[in-house]
Design a protein around this motif. Sequence first.
Motif, short mmCIF file in Angstrom:
data_model
loop_
_atom_site.label_atom_id
_atom_site.label_comp_id
_atom_site.label_asym_id
_atom_site.label_seq_id
_atom_site.Cartn_x
_atom_site.Cartn_y
_atom_site.Cartn_z
N ALA A 68 0.85 -1.19 0.00
CA ALA A 68 0.00 0.00 0.00
C ALA A 68 0.88 1.24 0.00
CB ALA A 68 -0.90 0.00 1.22
N LYS A 69 0.46 2.23 -0.78
CA LYS A 69 1.19 3.49 -0.84
C LYS A 69 0.23 4.60 -1.23
CE LYS A 69 5.13 5.70 -3.01
NZ LYS A 69 6.17 5.59 -4.00
N GLU A 70 0.10 5.60 -0.40
CA GLU A 70 -0.74 6.78 -0.63
C GLU A 70 -2.15 6.39 -1.07
OE1 GLU A 70 1.39 9.33 -3.24
OE2 GLU A 70 3.01 9.68 -1.79
N ASN A 71 -2.43 6.46 -2.37
CA ASN A 71 -3.78 6.17 -2.84
C ASN A 71 -3.82 4.95 -3.76
OD1 ASN A 71 -2.52 7.37 -5.04
ND2 ASN A 71 -4.43 8.25 -5.79
N ILE A 109 -5.32 6.55 1.28
CA ILE A 109 -5.55 5.38 2.12
C ILE A 109 -4.62 5.47 3.33
CG2 ILE A 109 -5.42 2.85 2.19
CD1 ILE A 109 -7.59 3.94 0.34
N GLU A 110 -5.09 4.98 4.48
CA GLU A 110 -4.26 4.90 5.68
C GLU A 110 -3.60 3.53 5.70
OE1 GLU A 110 -2.13 5.80 8.53
OE2 GLU A 110 -3.60 7.33 8.05
N PRO A 128 -9.01 1.76 4.99
CA PRO A 128 -9.57 2.97 5.61
C PRO A 128 -9.04 4.24 4.94
CG PRO A 128 -7.85 2.04 6.99
CD PRO A 128 -8.04 1.09 5.83
N ARG A 129 -9.91 5.18 4.83
CA ARG A 129 -9.52 6.48 4.26
C ARG A 129 -8.67 7.23 5.29
NH1 ARG A 129 -13.88 10.76 1.71
NH2 ARG A 129 -12.37 12.25 0.89
N ALA A 130 -7.62 7.87 4.83
CA ALA A 130 -6.73 8.61 5.73
C ALA A 130 -7.47 9.78 6.37
CB ALA A 130 -5.52 9.11 4.96
#
Length: 141
Positions: A68-71, A109-110, A128-130
Amino acid sequence: MIMGFADPFDTLLNLQRSLDATLANDWLQDLTASRGPFPPINIFQQGDDILAIVELAGIKKDDLQIQAKENSIRIFGRKTVEYPGEVSLHRQERVSGEFDRTMSFPVQIEPDGIKAEYRDGILALFLPRAESDKPRTIKIA
């Protein structure tokens, strides 16, 4: 005697029909019914968060990696298809090999809050959304 075609477009149309009929016959093809990207993924929003459901039938959990990375989320791994002993393969529709798929989302994304569950060949990713990306309500003084 000179022979000619009554209508050259009829000849081309007949040729096109013959080619279409040949390609429509799957007897000599080794393609599966699904010709889209692998693995197939459904993504939807649930409240502020994103949920991704990924079909990974026949893939061992140890052969699967998620980043996972940023979006974005990257899913990659290897699918192996094994046959017992000496066999004569007549048709092969089960594909094997490496795959690599990246999905981008319209929100941040978190990464530390991501949860992944893998059961019966289905991977569920809870993304989850950041907090920094969620809209804020501003009080008017």
